[in-house]
Design a protein around this motif. Structure first.
Motif, PDB file in Angstrom:
ATOM      1  N   UNK A  73       1.215  -6.838 -10.083  1.00  0.00           N
ATOM      2  CA  UNK A  73       0.284  -6.013 -10.851  1.00  0.00           C
ATOM      3  C   UNK A  73       0.318  -4.563 -10.397  1.00  0.00           C
ATOM      4  N   UNK A  74       0.385  -4.354  -9.105  1.00  0.00           N
ATOM      5  CA  UNK A  74       0.423  -2.978  -8.587  1.00  0.00           C
ATOM      6  C   UNK A  74       1.711  -2.275  -9.004  1.00  0.00           C
ATOM      7  N   UNK A  75       2.819  -3.010  -9.006  1.00  0.00           N
ATOM      8  CA  UNK A  75       4.081  -2.427  -9.468  1.00  0.00           C
ATOM      9  C   UNK A  75       3.972  -2.031 -10.939  1.00  0.00           C
ATOM     10  N   UNK A  76       3.431  -2.905 -11.754  1.00  0.00           N
ATOM     11  CA  UNK A  76       3.269  -2.592 -13.185  1.00  0.00           C
ATOM     12  C   UNK A  76       2.385  -1.360 -13.351  1.00  0.00           C
ATOM     13  N   UNK A  77       1.295  -1.303 -12.592  1.00  0.00           N
ATOM     14  CA  UNK A  77       0.394  -0.154 -12.654  1.00  0.00           C
ATOM     15  C   UNK A  77       1.131   1.121 -12.236  1.00  0.00           C
ATOM     16  N   UNK A  78       1.908   1.034 -11.156  1.00  0.00           N
ATOM     17  CA  UNK A  78       2.654   2.176 -10.654  1.00  0.00           C
ATOM     18  C   UNK A  78       3.666   2.679 -11.681  1.00  0.00           C
ATOM     19  N   UNK A  79       4.179   1.772 -12.491  1.00  0.00           N
ATOM     20  CA  UNK A  79       5.149   2.136 -13.535  1.00  0.00           C
ATOM     21  C   UNK A  79       4.483   2.510 -14.858  1.00  0.00           C
TER      22      UNK A  79
ATOM     23  N   UNK B 130       0.809  -1.223   0.000  1.00  0.00           N
ATOM     24  CA  UNK B 130       0.000   0.000   0.000  1.00  0.00           C
ATOM     25  C   UNK B 130       0.839   1.269   0.000  1.00  0.00           C
ATOM     26  N   UNK B 131       2.136   1.130  -0.231  1.00  0.00           N
ATOM     27  CA  UNK B 131       2.987   2.299  -0.368  1.00  0.00           C
ATOM     28  C   UNK B 131       2.714   3.012  -1.681  1.00  0.00           C
ATOM     29  N   UNK B 132       3.184   4.226  -1.794  1.00  0.00           N
ATOM     30  CA  UNK B 132       2.965   5.008  -3.011  1.00  0.00           C
ATOM     31  C   UNK B 132       4.146   4.979  -3.966  1.00  0.00           C
ATOM     32  N   UNK B 133       5.293   4.582  -3.474  1.00  0.00           N
ATOM     33  CA  UNK B 133       6.498   4.599  -4.299  1.00  0.00           C
ATOM     34  C   UNK B 133       6.760   3.218  -4.901  1.00  0.00           C
TER      35      UNK B 133
END
Length: 123
Positions: A58-64, A22-25
């Motif tokens: 998936x969240x990492x891919x979305x964040x990138x 749940x981090x933003x970075x």
């Protein structure tokens, strides 16, 4: 706790991953994925840890700004409508999703409809 070596069991790694998920970075989410991967490796019952491993990826891919692979991430648009975040459906197939305790793409699309039908029924 992580820095002091107090994270030792699958459950410890799972909960640490859940926090960093749940981090933003990107660095937080990347760490969450690593922790979830360790949790899944150590777990006897791999369902929750495998799901978290997929969700962190998936969240990492979305964040990138990249398409997700497994279909675990939903986003809400400005009008309040939930959408399944973009998926690269050629990388992971439904049998892999099932093996990783993730919904199939059809089930994820049904979840999207369900999330939005709940919103409509409140009006």
């Amino acid at each position: 706790m992580l820095e002091n070596g107090h994270i030792r069991t699958s459950k410890d790694y799972y909960h640490a991953a859940l926090i960093f998920q749940h981090g933003n970075k990107s660095e937080d989410i990347r760490l969450a994925h690593a922790l979830a991967t360790i949790a899944a490796t150590l777990a006897e019952d791999k369902n929750k840890a495998n799901w978290l491993k997929a969700a962190t990826w998936d969240r990492l891919m979305m964040n990138l700004g990249q398409p997700q692979w497994c279909g675990t991430q939903f986003v809400k648009d400005d009008s309040g409508i939930w959408r399944l975040y973009n998926i690269d459906s050629d990388i992971v197939y439904d049998q892999q999703r099932i093996d990783w305790s993730v919904r199939t793409l059809e089930e994820s699309k049904a979840m999207e409809k369900s999330l939005n039908s709940k919103k409509k029924s409140k009006h």
